[in-house]
Design a protein around this motif. Structure first.
Motif, PDB file in Angstrom:
ATOM      1  N   THR A  25       0.848  -1.192   0.000  1.00 40.47           N
ATOM      2  CA  THR A  25       0.000   0.000   0.000  1.00 40.47           C
ATOM      3  C   THR A  25       0.885   1.244   0.000  1.00 40.47           C
ATOM      4  O   THR A  25       2.057   1.196   0.353  1.00 40.47           O
ATOM      5  CB  THR A  25      -0.904   0.044   1.245  1.00 40.47           C
ATOM      6  OG1 THR A  25      -0.074   0.092   2.415  1.00 40.47           O
ATOM      7  CG2 THR A  25      -1.808  -1.180   1.316  1.00 40.47           C
ATOM      8  N   ASN A  26       0.312   2.357  -0.405  1.00 42.88           N
ATOM      9  CA  ASN A  26       0.973   3.670  -0.335  1.00 42.88           C
ATOM     10  C   ASN A  26       2.314   3.693  -1.070  1.00 42.88           C
ATOM     11  O   ASN A  26       3.256   4.365  -0.644  1.00 42.88           O
ATOM     12  CB  ASN A  26       1.173   4.089   1.129  1.00 42.88           C
ATOM     13  CG  ASN A  26       1.447   5.582   1.265  1.00 42.88           C
ATOM     14  OD1 ASN A  26       1.017   6.391   0.438  1.00 42.88           O
ATOM     15  ND2 ASN A  26       2.185   5.955   2.295  1.00 42.88           N
ATOM     16  N   GLN A  27       2.429   2.948  -2.161  1.00 39.98           N
ATOM     17  CA  GLN A  27       3.618   3.015  -3.005  1.00 39.98           C
ATOM     18  C   GLN A  27       3.259   3.745  -4.309  1.00 39.98           C
ATOM     19  O   GLN A  27       2.150   3.592  -4.836  1.00 39.98           O
ATOM     20  CB  GLN A  27       4.155   1.622  -3.333  1.00 39.98           C
ATOM     21  CG  GLN A  27       4.927   0.973  -2.200  1.00 39.98           C
ATOM     22  CD  GLN A  27       6.293   1.593  -1.995  1.00 39.98           C
ATOM     23  OE1 GLN A  27       6.757   2.389  -2.821  1.00 39.98           O
ATOM     24  NE2 GLN A  27       6.951   1.239  -0.901  1.00 39.98           N
ATOM     25  N   THR A  28       4.190   4.525  -4.796  1.00 40.32           N
ATOM     26  CA  THR A  28       3.965   5.294  -6.014  1.00 40.32           C
ATOM     27  C   THR A  28       3.939   4.372  -7.227  1.00 40.32           C
ATOM     28  O   THR A  28       4.829   3.524  -7.367  1.00 40.32           O
ATOM     29  CB  THR A  28       5.084   6.337  -6.183  1.00 40.32           C
ATOM     30  OG1 THR A  28       5.118   7.165  -5.027  1.00 40.32           O
ATOM     31  CG2 THR A  28       4.864   7.178  -7.413  1.00 40.32           C
ATOM     32  N   PRO A  29       2.977   4.493  -8.116  1.00 38.85           N
ATOM     33  CA  PRO A  29       2.967   3.657  -9.323  1.00 38.85           C
ATOM     34  C   PRO A  29       4.111   4.042 -10.250  1.00 38.85           C
ATOM     35  O   PRO A  29       4.641   5.160 -10.176  1.00 38.85           O
ATOM     36  CB  PRO A  29       1.606   3.974  -9.958  1.00 38.85           C
ATOM     37  CG  PRO A  29       1.272   5.337  -9.462  1.00 38.85           C
ATOM     38  CD  PRO A  29       1.827   5.414  -8.064  1.00 38.85           C
ATOM     39  N   PRO A  30       4.525   3.138 -11.128  1.00 33.81           N
ATOM     40  CA  PRO A  30       5.615   3.460 -12.056  1.00 33.81           C
ATOM     41  C   PRO A  30       5.262   4.657 -12.933  1.00 33.81           C
ATOM     42  O   PRO A  30       4.113   4.823 -13.352  1.00 33.81           O
ATOM     43  CB  PRO A  30       5.755   2.185 -12.896  1.00 33.81           C
ATOM     44  CG  PRO A  30       5.125   1.105 -12.076  1.00 33.81           C
ATOM     45  CD  PRO A  30       4.025   1.760 -11.299  1.00 33.81           C
ATOM     46  N   VAL A 334       5.472  12.645  -5.085  1.00 27.47           N
ATOM     47  CA  VAL A 334       4.751  13.360  -4.024  1.00 27.47           C
ATOM     48  C   VAL A 334       3.266  13.486  -4.321  1.00 27.47           C
ATOM     49  O   VAL A 334       2.471  13.738  -3.405  1.00 27.47           O
ATOM     50  CB  VAL A 334       5.377  14.754  -3.771  1.00 27.47           C
ATOM     51  CG1 VAL A 334       6.840  14.615  -3.375  1.00 27.47           C
ATOM     52  CG2 VAL A 334       5.217  15.689  -4.968  1.00 27.47           C
ATOM     53  N   ARG A 335       2.870  13.322  -5.575  1.00 30.99           N
ATOM     54  CA  ARG A 335       1.439  13.343  -5.880  1.00 30.99           C
ATOM     55  C   ARG A 335       0.745  12.065  -5.437  1.00 30.99           C
ATOM     56  O   ARG A 335      -0.479  12.044  -5.267  1.00 30.99           O
ATOM     57  CB  ARG A 335       1.232  13.521  -7.387  1.00 30.99           C
ATOM     58  CG  ARG A 335       1.521  14.929  -7.910  1.00 30.99           C
ATOM     59  CD  ARG A 335       1.127  15.014  -9.383  1.00 30.99           C
ATOM     60  NE  ARG A 335       1.445  16.312  -9.940  1.00 30.99           N
ATOM     61  CZ  ARG A 335       2.258  16.495 -10.982  1.00 30.99           C
ATOM     62  NH1 ARG A 335       2.826  15.467 -11.572  1.00 30.99           N
ATOM     63  NH2 ARG A 335       2.493  17.708 -11.441  1.00 30.99           N
ATOM     64  N   HIS A 336       1.517  10.969  -5.274  1.00 26.29           N
ATOM     65  CA  HIS A 336       0.907   9.677  -4.978  1.00 26.29           C
ATOM     66  C   HIS A 336       1.197   9.183  -3.559  1.00 26.29           C
ATOM     67  O   HIS A 336       0.444   8.364  -3.023  1.00 26.29           O
ATOM     68  CB  HIS A 336       1.382   8.623  -5.975  1.00 26.29           C
ATOM     69  CG  HIS A 336       0.870   8.830  -7.366  1.00 26.29           C
ATOM     70  ND1 HIS A 336       1.514   9.627  -8.291  1.00 26.29           N
ATOM     71  CD2 HIS A 336      -0.243   8.363  -7.985  1.00 26.29           C
ATOM     72  CE1 HIS A 336       0.821   9.631  -9.423  1.00 26.29           C
ATOM     73  NE2 HIS A 336      -0.247   8.879  -9.265  1.00 26.29           N
ATOM     74  N   ARG A 337       2.265   9.624  -2.972  1.00 25.86           N
ATOM     75  CA  ARG A 337       2.677   9.132  -1.648  1.00 25.86           C
ATOM     76  C   ARG A 337       1.999   9.939  -0.549  1.00 25.86           C
ATOM     77  O   ARG A 337       1.945  11.173  -0.612  1.00 25.86           O
ATOM     78  CB  ARG A 337       4.192   9.260  -1.524  1.00 25.86           C
ATOM     79  CG  ARG A 337       4.769   8.719  -0.239  1.00 25.86           C
ATOM     80  CD  ARG A 337       4.943   7.223  -0.296  1.00 25.86           C
ATOM     81  NE  ARG A 337       5.879   6.764   0.722  1.00 25.86           N
ATOM     82  CZ  ARG A 337       6.210   5.497   0.880  1.00 25.86           C
ATOM     83  NH1 ARG A 337       5.701   4.567   0.078  1.00 25.86           N
ATOM     84  NH2 ARG A 337       7.065   5.140   1.823  1.00 25.86           N
ATOM     85  N   SER A 338       1.497   9.258   0.472  1.00 27.33           N
ATOM     86  CA  SER A 338       0.857   9.924   1.610  1.00 27.33           C
ATOM     87  C   SER A 338       1.702   9.751   2.867  1.00 27.33           C
ATOM     88  O   SER A 338       2.280   8.683   3.111  1.00 27.33           O
ATOM     89  CB  SER A 338      -0.534   9.339   1.871  1.00 27.33           C
ATOM     90  OG  SER A 338      -1.401   9.604   0.781  1.00 27.33           O
ATOM     91  N   VAL A 339       1.789  10.805   3.675  1.00 26.42           N
ATOM     92  CA  VAL A 339       2.421  10.738   4.990  1.00 26.42           C
ATOM     93  C   VAL A 339       1.594  11.589   5.957  1.00 26.42           C
ATOM     94  O   VAL A 339       1.047  12.626   5.574  1.00 26.42           O
ATOM     95  CB  VAL A 339       3.879  11.255   4.969  1.00 26.42           C
ATOM     96  CG1 VAL A 339       4.753  10.386   4.090  1.00 26.42           C
ATOM     97  CG2 VAL A 339       3.950  12.701   4.525  1.00 26.42           C
TER      98      VAL A 339
END
Length: 561
Positions: A25-30, A334-339
């Motif tokens: 989960t929470n990994q950036t797609p290629p 940074v558009r896909h990763r959440s923290v």
């Protein structure tokens, strides 16, 4: 044994088909399958510099560059490095370098798309700008193979100093056919070119070269000596500096002679480089090597400088492309990763970092295309643009190439540990980043070259001043920085010692002038505030609270707001 058996029974994994031990989960797609040319800054520059007619082809090339296939070629070309074969199985010297098929695939596209010498065969206004934009897009995929492409582009104006040689070789150097392998040049469908300037005892100080040239009764010359850093040794033709009786001179050295026999070009070894691994860089030795004089005897530097100027332009283009590539990877992440419950792009500090990187990239891209536009117009007889090109190329080469390592390092950090993993592609981009700052003259060489132009070619300073003053009155911070810079021009004490500071300020004021005239207000304001005024942070992500971060981020490649 019973105790062990009991313990094993308690720790044995349960066979539950619904259990999840490694849910991702929470990994950036290629970042794949996208159009690398979908970039407002690049497209606006293309239009502004007179090559809007190339936009459709640029998008086509951009989609190919962003494809999974091309990304695979890039990785394979770097993981499977060139291999030197000095002798064949029978003991004959062959001095050949083998490349992975993916390297050849990259080269084939680059030459087919006209990124080599092709623009010199076309009279269309903006053709060199189109080529520059294409070079920036395509080099995003992989920069190592772009070295022979760049040298092939750059050799043509220098070779024209020998009209008879140019008449034979220029039609093949401007071809769109990639035809690898060592054969008689005129029997091939397309040629690639390189250069051999530096030697181990002098490096940049080419006037200390010890390679000697002796004229023969048939009008050819024979070279004897050793070069220290000659890239792409499987190219067909090389411009080489050697000492003739009349002084340092420029010579054309083919790998294969017109009759089909191999010229003496003994490759002693390939360099084990930090990056640029797909590209072979060699130490060739000349021993009774056949060559032809290019330009007047004793005018070697003056002759080859046309080639150096164009390769320096490609250094600016390549570094702007590298900065953009790092930014694109960081923006995608940074558009896909959440923290901490929000997307990274919405976290205030990361938003500042990305906006600051975007400023750096836009300034680099805008300057690079402006220089390409000057080159295009200078080649069509515009004296003002030629004078501007003289200074702007050296200034851009110094600054944009100097900024690439810092910008790529910051972009890599945006990905965290994932960016340090080779699978992300960021380590290769990072290793590549310092190269353009070294190739075709390090920072010191270009800084001193600016001083030389300022003292010996006053028309170049006049053209530079005219470019800055086109934005006069548009931004008080730019006006103040320009006034301070003009005062620095008047100082003569310790000029060499201060030259880096001078060239840095020239670059920033020039970029500020371009952005004030051509970029949206949030971009121009933040650049002048952070690069020209007193509000200067030393690291990326230090833009002040007054900067319109949303307006800057809207300029990101593929940005959606």
């Amino acid at each position: 044994m019973t105790a062990i058996a009991d313990a094993t029974a308690h720790t044995a994994p349960r066979s539950n088909p619904d259990s999840r031990t490694h849910e991702v989960t929470n990994q950036t797609p290629p970042l794949v399958g996208h159009d690398v040319a979908d970039d407002a800054v690049l497209l606006e520059g293309l239009r502004r510099e007179g090559a809007e007619w190339y936009a459709d082809d640029l998008h086509r090339l951009g989609r190919l560059t962003g494809s999974e296939q091309v990304q695979r070629w890039a990785e394979e070309a770097n993981r499977n490095e060139p291999e030197l074969r000095t002798h064949d199985r029978y003991g004959h010297r062959i001095d050949e370098v083998d490349f992975h098929p993916s390297y050849h695939a990259l080269m084939d596209v680059a030459i087919r798309e006209g990124l080599g010498g092709t623009p010199w065969a076309e009279d269309r206004p903006g053709v060199h700008v189109a080529r520059a934009a294409g070079f920036m897009v395509w080099s995003t995929a992989e920069q190592g193979h772009c070295c022979p492409v760049s040298m092939t582009y750059a050799v043509v104006p220098a070779l024209r100093s020998a009209p008879e040689l140019a008449a034979v070789y220029e039609p093949l150097l401007t071809s769109r056919v990639y035809d690898p392998g060592l054969r008689a040049p005129t029997g091939k469908r397309g040629l690639l070119a390189g250069m051999g300037m530096t030697e181990k005892q002098g490096g940049t100080d080419v006037r200390t070269n010890t390679t000697v040239a002796a004229e023969q009764p048939d009008g050819t010359w024979r070279l004897r000596g050793h070069k220290w850093f000659t890239s792409a040794p499987m190219n067909d033709l090389f411009l080489v500096l050697a000492q003739a009786p009349g002084g340092l001179s420029c010579f054309l050295v083919p790998r294969v002679l017109p009759g089909g026999s191999r010229n003496t070009f003994r490759i002693q070894r390939l360099k084990d480089k930090l990056g640029n691994r797909s590209n072979a860089s060699s130490e060739p030795e000349f021993d009774d090597t056949v060559a032809w004089l290019v330009g007047p005897e004793g005018h070697g530097v003056r002759t080859i400088i046309d080639m150096v100027t164009m390769t320096r332009l490609d250094c600016v283009l390549g570094s702007a492309s590298g900065i953009r590539a790092g930014l694109t990877q960081a923006a995608h992440h940074v558009r896909h990763r959440s923290v901490f419950g929000a997307k990274l792009i919405d976290q205030p500090l990361m938003r500042n970092v990305i906006a600051d990187l975007s400023l750096e990239s836009e300034a680099a891209t805008t300057l690079a295309l402006r220089i390409a536009g000057a080159a295009d117009r200078a080649r069509r007889g515009d004296a003002q643009e030629r004078a501007f090109l003289r200074l702007a190329t050296a200034v851009g080469k110094y600054w944009v190439c100097k900024r690439q390592p810092a910008a790529v390092a910051e972009a890599l950090e945006c990905l965290g540990g994932n960016g340090y993993d080779e699978a992300s592609g960021m380590p290769r981009l990072y290793r590549e980043a310092p190269l353009n700052g070294i190739w075709e003259g390090s920072g010191n060489v270009n800084a001193l070259d600016v001083l030389r132009a300022l003292t010996r070619e006053p028309e170049s300073l006049d053209a530079f001043c005219a470019e800055i003053e086109a934005a006069a009155g548009a931004d008080s911070r730019l006006d103040d920085a320009w006034r301070e810079l003009r005062e620095e021009f008047m100082l003569t004490d310790d000029a060499a010692l201060r030259s880096r500071r001078l060239v840095e300020r020239m670059a920033l004021v020039l970029q500020g002038s371009l952005l004030v005239r051509h970029a949206p207000a949030p971009v121009a304001d933040a650049f002048c505030r952070s690069r020209l005024a007193g509000d200067r942070g030393l690291a990326f992500g230090t833009l002040s609270a007054g900067a319109d971060l949303s307006g800057i981020i809207a300029r990101l490649p593929g940005a959606v707001g």
